[in-house]
Design a protein around this motif. Structure first.
Motif, PDB file in Angstrom:
ATOM      1  N   LEU A 193       0.873  -1.178   0.000  1.00 25.56           N
ATOM      2  CA  LEU A 193       0.000   0.000   0.000  1.00 25.56           C
ATOM      3  C   LEU A 193       0.907   1.223   0.000  1.00 25.56           C
ATOM      4  O   LEU A 193       1.384   1.652   1.044  1.00 25.56           O
ATOM      5  CB  LEU A 193      -0.919   0.019   1.219  1.00 25.56           C
ATOM      6  CG  LEU A 193      -1.848   1.234   1.333  1.00 25.56           C
ATOM      7  CD1 LEU A 193      -2.818   1.275   0.153  1.00 25.56           C
ATOM      8  CD2 LEU A 193      -2.628   1.207   2.652  1.00 25.56           C
ATOM      9  N   ASN A 194       1.176   1.763  -1.182  1.00 27.17           N
ATOM     10  CA  ASN A 194       2.087   2.899  -1.313  1.00 27.17           C
ATOM     11  C   ASN A 194       1.311   4.190  -1.094  1.00 27.17           C
ATOM     12  O   ASN A 194       0.442   4.551  -1.874  1.00 27.17           O
ATOM     13  CB  ASN A 194       2.739   2.903  -2.699  1.00 27.17           C
ATOM     14  CG  ASN A 194       3.940   3.832  -2.748  1.00 27.17           C
ATOM     15  OD1 ASN A 194       3.970   4.859  -2.093  1.00 27.17           O
ATOM     16  ND2 ASN A 194       4.936   3.454  -3.539  1.00 27.17           N
ATOM     17  N   THR A 195       1.627   4.884  -0.019  1.00 26.05           N
ATOM     18  CA  THR A 195       0.911   6.115   0.339  1.00 26.05           C
ATOM     19  C   THR A 195       1.724   7.365   0.021  1.00 26.05           C
ATOM     20  O   THR A 195       1.401   8.445   0.501  1.00 26.05           O
ATOM     21  CB  THR A 195       0.565   6.104   1.836  1.00 26.05           C
ATOM     22  OG1 THR A 195       1.781   6.045   2.600  1.00 26.05           O
ATOM     23  CG2 THR A 195      -0.323   4.939   2.183  1.00 26.05           C
ATOM     24  N   THR A 196       2.798   7.229  -0.775  1.00 31.21           N
ATOM     25  CA  THR A 196       3.677   8.368  -1.034  1.00 31.21           C
ATOM     26  C   THR A 196       3.575   8.883  -2.462  1.00 31.21           C
ATOM     27  O   THR A 196       4.485   9.552  -2.944  1.00 31.21           O
ATOM     28  CB  THR A 196       5.146   7.992  -0.745  1.00 31.21           C
ATOM     29  OG1 THR A 196       5.577   7.024  -1.703  1.00 31.21           O
ATOM     30  CG2 THR A 196       5.300   7.426   0.652  1.00 31.21           C
ATOM     31  N   ASP A 197       2.474   8.575  -3.155  1.00 35.97           N
ATOM     32  CA  ASP A 197       2.291   8.992  -4.549  1.00 35.97           C
ATOM     33  C   ASP A 197       3.441   8.517  -5.428  1.00 35.97           C
ATOM     34  O   ASP A 197       3.820   9.177  -6.401  1.00 35.97           O
ATOM     35  CB  ASP A 197       2.148  10.515  -4.645  1.00 35.97           C
ATOM     36  CG  ASP A 197       0.867  11.018  -4.001  1.00 35.97           C
ATOM     37  OD1 ASP A 197      -0.139  10.298  -4.075  1.00 35.97           O
ATOM     38  OD2 ASP A 197       0.870  12.125  -3.427  1.00 35.97           O
ATOM     39  N   GLY A 198       4.013   7.381  -5.082  1.00 35.75           N
ATOM     40  CA  GLY A 198       5.052   6.790  -5.901  1.00 35.75           C
ATOM     41  C   GLY A 198       6.447   7.317  -5.667  1.00 35.75           C
ATOM     42  O   GLY A 198       7.390   6.893  -6.340  1.00 35.75           O
ATOM     43  N   VAL A 199       6.645   8.255  -4.733  1.00 30.10           N
ATOM     44  CA  VAL A 199       7.980   8.798  -4.480  1.00 30.10           C
ATOM     45  C   VAL A 199       8.885   7.718  -3.900  1.00 30.10           C
ATOM     46  O   VAL A 199      10.027   7.553  -4.319  1.00 30.10           O
ATOM     47  CB  VAL A 199       7.913  10.015  -3.536  1.00 30.10           C
ATOM     48  CG1 VAL A 199       9.317  10.499  -3.190  1.00 30.10           C
ATOM     49  CG2 VAL A 199       7.119  11.142  -4.183  1.00 30.10           C
TER      50      VAL A 199
END
Length: 416
Positions: A69-75
């Motif tokens: 669950l990537n919550t960093t907008d892909g950064v």
């Protein structure tokens, strides 16, 4: 760590990887409990022996259990082994970063980086102020203007790791590398180039036009020549992330590459000296964790010279010229300290000739710590009380962040 342990406890009996996560997590908690003193805490041992192995195994567990669950907008690249892995931060997630993957654009940008024909007098190129042999700086307090008779307002910061930022220039006024490049190309004091100059260059050296036409289809009429050139130069600048210093080698498993003094310097940098509270890992710049979605600015109260016995505030107002609110008075971007051992002089005004002088400035608590008036200073005014030996160790650590720069000579295009 205890909160993490409690949160993921339902998953810690699922497989062998879970056993490793449980072991390293317990090890982290135990080590933290046994070493509670902030100044003497061995951060590098904690990172290399416990925290980073924990992250590697935990990442594998998340993947195995399909809990991504990537919550960093892909950064953040969740597939990277750990936060210090070269691929931990996704360059394409930063402004304009998608152009980085275009190999032809990068190669064109590399050629144009050395091209004096981009300047109004056909004598100045990007490399004039950002020389690869000087780690992409020019070694001057402030760069010469295009006429060679005066200086620009600020120090030419290194271009290394510039792509991992949300604001360019010392005041952060450009929102992408492309925007920064266009500003420099059009600036009368710097390149004094622009659309007319670039068009004349393409008329003289037709292979540039051939390559540009091959990259940008004729159907794209909305992008002018200056923007295309800026995109190429920016694509090349984004490749300048080498991560091959001795500190990086140490984190990758070469335990013999750092001395005791260098290890102590890292622990001081991240601890007692408080450098790591603004120069955030892994790039040691103002890219703020945990989401890495902001490039931080700070108000240090930089002095006009490195004579700290008679300190005077530098007159440069900083970011307040862009956003006229008091918070930004004398605010400047936090640059990376990677390669600082090779990129002096220092600060936005180039007034500090040595790293010793820079650290002494911080040691004294900036402007306010030296008795000057600067109500909005964000740097703590409390003295750090670093000894000469501790200052020396910090500088030793900074040398481990110096990259070996691969050959950056210009490429030559074939027109066949």
């Amino acid at each position: 760590m205890e909160a993490i342990q409690k949160t993921i406890s339902p998953f810690l009996s699922s497989n062998i990887t879970a056993d490793s996560v449980s072991t390293y997590l317990s090890g982290c908690i135990s080590y933290l409990q046994q070493h509670p003193d902030f100044d003497s805490f061995n951060r590098l041992h904690f990172l290399t022996q416990l925290a980073l192995p924990l992250q590697r195994h935990f990442g594998k567990l998340v993947t195995d259990l399909q809990l991504d669950l990537n919550t960093t907008d892909g950064v953040l690249n969740y597939k990277a082994a750990d936060i210090f892995s070269p691929d931990a931060l996704n360059l394409q997630a930063f402004p304009g970063g998608k152009n980085y993957s275009n190999t032809a654009l990068v190669q064109l940008g590399k050629q144009l980086f050395f091209e004096p024909g981009l300047s109004g007098n056909n004598k100045v190129s990007c490399v004039t102020c950002h020389d690869p042999a000087k780690h992409f700086t020019d070694g001057l307090p402030k760069s010469l203007t295009i006429d060679g008779h005066s200086h620009v307002a600020r120090n030419a910061a290194s271009l290394l790791y510039a792509g991992y930022q949300y604001g360019q220039f010392w005041d952060g006024r450009a929102k992408s590398v492309e925007e920064q490049v266009k500003t420099v190309l059009n600036n009368e004091q710097e390149m004094n180039g622009g659309e007319i100059v670039i068009s004349a260059l393409l008329a003289r050296k037709t292979y540039y036009k051939i390559v540009l036409d091959s990259i940008f289809p004729a159907s794209i009429d909305s992008i002018n020549i200056t923007e295309k050139v800026a995109m190429a130069l920016a694509a090349y600048v984004r490749t300048l992330n080498f991560r091959n210093g001795r500190f990086d080698q140490y984190l990758q498993g070469n335990a013999t590459v750092l001395t005791t003094h260098e290890i102590d310097g890292f622990n001081l940098f991240m601890g007692k000296a408080q450098c790591g509270t603004c120069h955030f890992a892994p790039l040691f710049n103002g890219l703020t964790p945990p989401l890495y979605n902001l490039s931080e600015l700070e108000v240090l109260g930089t002095t006009s010279t490195d004579n700290l016995l008679k300190p005077e505030l530098d007159s440069d107002a900083g970011r307040i010229r862009i956003f006229p609110i008091s918070y930004y008075d004398k605010a400047f971007k936090t640059p990376t300290v990677r390669n600082t051992s090779a990129t002096g002089p220092y600060m936005h005004n180039g007034a500090f000739k040595t790293l010793e002088a820079v650290i002494e400035f911080y040691n004294k608590g900036g402007a306010v710590g030296m008795g000057l008036s600067l109500p909005n200073q964000t740097l703590s005014a409390r003295p750090l009380n670093l000894s000469k030996e501790e200052v020396s160790d910090i500088i030793s650590f900074l040398h481990t962040l110096e990259d070996k720069i691969p050959n950056q000579g210009p490429v030559t295009f074939s027109t066949k």
